[in-house]
Design a protein around this motif. Structure first.
Motif, PDB file in Angstrom:
ATOM      1  N   TRP A 172       0.819  -1.207   0.000  1.00  0.00           N
ATOM      2  CA  TRP A 172       0.000   0.000   0.000  1.00  0.00           C
ATOM      3  C   TRP A 172       0.855   1.260   0.000  1.00  0.00           C
ATOM      4  CZ3 TRP A 172      -4.064  -1.506   4.294  1.00  0.00           C
ATOM      5  CH2 TRP A 172      -4.965  -2.437   3.754  1.00  0.00           C
ATOM      6  N   LEU A 175       1.607   2.721  -3.400  1.00  0.00           N
ATOM      7  CA  LEU A 175       0.526   3.092  -4.306  1.00  0.00           C
ATOM      8  C   LEU A 175       0.347   4.602  -4.405  1.00  0.00           C
ATOM      9  CD1 LEU A 175      -2.230   0.501  -3.280  1.00  0.00           C
ATOM     10  CD2 LEU A 175      -0.713   0.403  -5.282  1.00  0.00           C
ATOM     11  N   GLU A 176      -0.131   5.051  -5.546  1.00  0.00           N
ATOM     12  CA  GLU A 176      -0.546   6.440  -5.700  1.00  0.00           C
ATOM     13  C   GLU A 176      -1.795   6.666  -4.841  1.00  0.00           C
ATOM     14  OE1 GLU A 176       0.931   8.933  -7.358  1.00  0.00           O
ATOM     15  OE2 GLU A 176       2.573   7.521  -7.704  1.00  0.00           O
ATOM     16  N   ALA A 178      -4.832   7.977  -5.183  1.00  0.00           N
ATOM     17  CA  ALA A 178      -6.148   7.572  -5.692  1.00  0.00           C
ATOM     18  C   ALA A 178      -6.275   6.056  -5.748  1.00  0.00           C
ATOM     19  CB  ALA A 178      -6.379   8.173  -7.076  1.00  0.00           C
ATOM     20  N   ALA A 179      -5.185   5.376  -6.092  1.00  0.00           N
ATOM     21  CA  ALA A 179      -5.206   3.911  -6.120  1.00  0.00           C
ATOM     22  C   ALA A 179      -5.336   3.347  -4.719  1.00  0.00           C
ATOM     23  CB  ALA A 179      -3.940   3.382  -6.792  1.00  0.00           C
ATOM     24  N   LEU A 180      -4.718   4.008  -3.740  1.00  0.00           N
ATOM     25  CA  LEU A 180      -4.825   3.546  -2.351  1.00  0.00           C
ATOM     26  C   LEU A 180      -6.262   3.668  -1.847  1.00  0.00           C
ATOM     27  CD1 LEU A 180      -3.549   2.495   0.230  1.00  0.00           C
ATOM     28  CD2 LEU A 180      -2.862   4.848   0.783  1.00  0.00           C
ATOM     29  N   ASP A 182      -8.914   3.231  -3.544  1.00  0.00           N
ATOM     30  CA  ASP A 182      -9.623   2.058  -4.074  1.00  0.00           C
ATOM     31  C   ASP A 182      -9.193   0.783  -3.351  1.00  0.00           C
ATOM     32  OD1 ASP A 182     -10.946   3.643  -5.931  1.00  0.00           O
ATOM     33  OD2 ASP A 182      -9.443   3.320  -7.494  1.00  0.00           O
ATOM     34  N   GLU A 183      -7.904   0.635  -3.115  1.00  0.00           N
ATOM     35  CA  GLU A 183      -7.378  -0.592  -2.514  1.00  0.00           C
ATOM     36  C   GLU A 183      -7.888  -0.787  -1.092  1.00  0.00           C
ATOM     37  OE1 GLU A 183      -5.128  -4.114  -2.799  1.00  0.00           O
ATOM     38  OE2 GLU A 183      -5.581  -2.623  -4.337  1.00  0.00           O
ATOM     39  N   ASN A 186     -11.111  -2.742  -0.263  1.00  0.00           N
ATOM     40  CA  ASN A 186     -11.157  -4.201  -0.290  1.00  0.00           C
ATOM     41  C   ASN A 186     -11.147  -4.804   1.107  1.00  0.00           C
ATOM     42  OD1 ASN A 186     -11.165  -4.461  -3.144  1.00  0.00           O
ATOM     43  ND2 ASN A 186      -8.951  -4.125  -3.193  1.00  0.00           N
TER      44      ASN A 186
END
Length: 271
Positions: A172, A175-176, A178-180, A182-183, A186
């Motif tokens: 994590w 991650l960028e 915005a990607a974090l 989303d991640e 989960n």
């Protein structure tokens, strides 16, 4: 660093007279952050133990804002606001979980009680403070420990998050932002609000914050009561995004800072 105010919205901030302070983990190091009122208004970071980079502090200057004149004038009058990025992903995530659904004051009390009961104490020149318990400590706690502190309803999401941080934390961290966002969703019981608030705490990018939440809507209405504001989150989000334009992060963070300061809480301490 000279500032007009320190945004101390995180529940770990404590006060000692005119000083606010907190301890943070940054990798393998521990730092004490503080803001002190005096002839020079300043925000400082002091290494307590370990070796590592100093936490990053960002300053947002409302003097450079564009937008509705009535709102801009109020924010400009408040002056530049400094806010440290939370260098500890686990603490940022756990804090957002504690804040879920409940009022800021209650979240602050629960967070601090949990830290005092199970976190590491850090001694500073301003007084003692406590770090949030590590993921490993949280995973080892019996159910009764959560119940005794009024955190029974936070046990499952905190344990799920602790398991995820132990397994995926290093990934994590790469991650960028915005990607974090989303991640993180989960993880069981982590939704858009919690994920966005977590990443905003980590990065100071408040364009990722859930900027149509109750806090932003409340303070926007008090900041500009003469305006007609939408009552629903989707309608407010569209209007807020349009008003803020390319400065969505700055508008959101400055509005939140102005709001908690005017709520007479420990959320933002003006110097």
């Amino acid at each position: 660093m000279i500032v007009s105010s320190v945004m101390a919205d995180h529940p770990s901030w404590l006060s000692d007279g005119d000083v606010v302070y907190r301890a943070v983990r940054s990798g393998r190091s521990i730092w004490v952050l503080s803001g002190a009122q005096g002839s020079v208004r300043q925000a400082d970071a002091e290494l307590v133990s370990g070796v590592g980079d100093e936490p990053v502090v960002d300053v947002v200057d409302p003097a450079t804002l564009d937008g509705p004149g009535d709102m801009v004038e109020v924010l400009r009058a408040a002056g530049p606001v400094a806010r440290w990025r939370n260098p500890d992903l686990w603490d940022a995530l756990a804090t957002s979980i504690v804040r879920q659904v409940i009022r800021a004051g209650q979240a602050r009390r629960l967070y601090r009680a949990f830290c005092r009961a199970h976190g590491d104490e850090v001694t500073t020149r301003h007084g003692s403070t406590w770090l949030f318990p590590t993921p490993e400590v949280v995973l080892d706690l019996a159910d009764v420990e959560f119940e005794s502190l009024g955190l029974a309803f936070k046990r499952r999401p905190l344990k799920a998050a602790a398991e995820a941080v132990v397994e995926f934390g290093p990934k994590w961290a790469e991650l960028e932002p915005a990607a974090l966002v989303d991640e993180l969703q989960n993880v069981p019981r982590i939704g858009p609000w919690t994920a966005g608030a977590t990443v905003a705490d980590l990065t100071n990018d408040y364009a990722l914050y859930p900027y149509a939440d109750l806090a932003v809507r409340t303070w926007a209405k008090r900041l500009a009561p003469q305006r007609t504001w939408p009552d629903t989150e989707p309608e407010f989000a569209r209007l807020w995004s349009r008003l803020a334009g390319s400065r969505l992060s700055d508008w959101t963070s400055l509005t939140l800072a102005w709001g908690v300061r005017h709520a007479h809480t420990s959320g933002t301490v003006a110097f």
